[in-house]
Enzyme design. Structure first.
Site, PDB file in Angstrom:
ATOM      1  N   HIS A 124      -0.803  -9.572   7.767  1.00 28.08           N
ATOM      2  CA  HIS A 124      -1.075  -8.444   8.666  1.00 28.08           C
ATOM      3  C   HIS A 124      -2.490  -8.520   9.235  1.00 28.08           C
ATOM      4  O   HIS A 124      -2.692  -8.296  10.429  1.00 28.08           O
ATOM      5  CB  HIS A 124      -0.892  -7.120   7.924  1.00 28.08           C
ATOM      6  CG  HIS A 124       0.522  -6.637   7.856  1.00 28.08           C
ATOM      7  ND1 HIS A 124       1.524  -7.342   7.226  1.00 28.08           N
ATOM      8  CD2 HIS A 124       1.114  -5.516   8.358  1.00 28.08           C
ATOM      9  CE1 HIS A 124       2.661  -6.672   7.329  1.00 28.08           C
ATOM     10  NE2 HIS A 124       2.444  -5.564   8.024  1.00 28.08           N
ATOM     11  N   HIS A 180      -2.351  -6.170  -0.837  1.00 27.22           N
ATOM     12  CA  HIS A 180      -3.222  -7.332  -0.649  1.00 27.22           C
ATOM     13  C   HIS A 180      -4.542  -7.150  -1.368  1.00 27.22           C
ATOM     14  O   HIS A 180      -5.078  -6.032  -1.447  1.00 27.22           O
ATOM     15  CB  HIS A 180      -3.518  -7.562   0.841  1.00 27.22           C
ATOM     16  CG  HIS A 180      -2.487  -8.385   1.537  1.00 27.22           C
ATOM     17  ND1 HIS A 180      -2.231  -9.700   1.230  1.00 27.22           N
ATOM     18  CD2 HIS A 180      -1.634  -8.073   2.537  1.00 27.22           C
ATOM     19  CE1 HIS A 180      -1.259 -10.167   2.007  1.00 27.22           C
ATOM     20  NE2 HIS A 180      -0.876  -9.188   2.802  1.00 27.22           N
TER      21      HIS A 180
END
Length: 231
Positions: free
Chosen positions: A147, A196
């Site tokens: 992302h 993440h």
């Protein structure tokens, strides 16, 4: 926005971009993006960053409930479906405006960038954080953050290339600032939502930014070549 060669003649590429060779500079930046990601990934594999754990535990779902919902919405702006639609819509608009060169550069740059991110993920195979709950579904490897990297590749590449064919310093600054804020917020949302490590996002931002700057320079070289052909 107007026809690429014409606008490039009216607003010449800044000297700082033209010297040294924009093509060499662009290739160097793209190569640098790949090397940087490889170096960071190797360092993490051998010596995990201590700040990763501390940051993700601190910021995970911190703040009011509305922030959690906002982060879920924001993170979707860096997903594959949204980014594909953004690239397609941008390319379509550029084609309608007869900005053939810019449209081609946007499609090629973002496509190759996405492929590069997938290759890097497969090389390192880093698992996602397991010390906090994942607020949103996430699959695949963790490094670099897809992302963060892909949003930087798409939004920053589009911004840098579009500003080359856009009149007005204020307009160009606005485009750059909006793109930068989007990329920053999307990356932060991945840490906040627990999917993440911070180092994944930092690597993604770094890779995507250098990638975008590389294609900005390549675009400058292509426009200069078109000008010379018409002279």
């Amino acid at each position: 926005m107007r026809d690429d060669p014409l606008l490039a003649e009216e607003q010449p590429v800044p000297p700082g971009v033209a010297n040294p060779s924009p093509l060499m500079l662009g290739g160097g930046l793209i190569a640098g993006a790949i090397v940087l990601a490889l170096v960071i990934g190797t360092l993490i594999a051998r010596h995990p960053f201590g700040f990763d754990r501390a940051i993700i535990v601190t910021v995970h779902e911190a703040g009011p409930a509305w922030l959690r919902h906002a982060m879920i919405d924001v993170t979707a702006l860096g997903g594959g479906t949204v980014l594909t639609l953004v690239v397609a819509a941008t390319a379509g608009l550029l084609l309608v405006r007869r900005l053939w060169l810019t449209a081609a550069l946007v499609v090629v740059a973002t496509t190759l960038g996405s492929i590069a991110v997938d290759v890097l993920k497969s090389i390192f195979g880093r698992v996602r954080p397991e010390i906090v709950d994942h607020v949103v579904a996430a699959s695949g490897y963790s490094f670099p953050s897809g992302h963060a990297a892909n949003s930087a590749i798409v939004y920053l590449t589009i911004a840098t290339l579009v500003t080359q064919v856009t009149r007005g310093h204020a307009t160009r600054r606005y485009i750059a600032v909006v793109a930068g804020l989007l990329v920053a917020t999307i990356g932060l949302s991945r840490i906040y939502l627990g999917v993440h490590w911070p180092s994944d996002v930092l690597a993604g931002w770094s890779f995507g930014t250098l990638w975008a700057l590389g294609w900005w320079s390549i675009g400058a070289k292509a426009r200069m070549s078109l000008i010379h052909q018409r002279q």
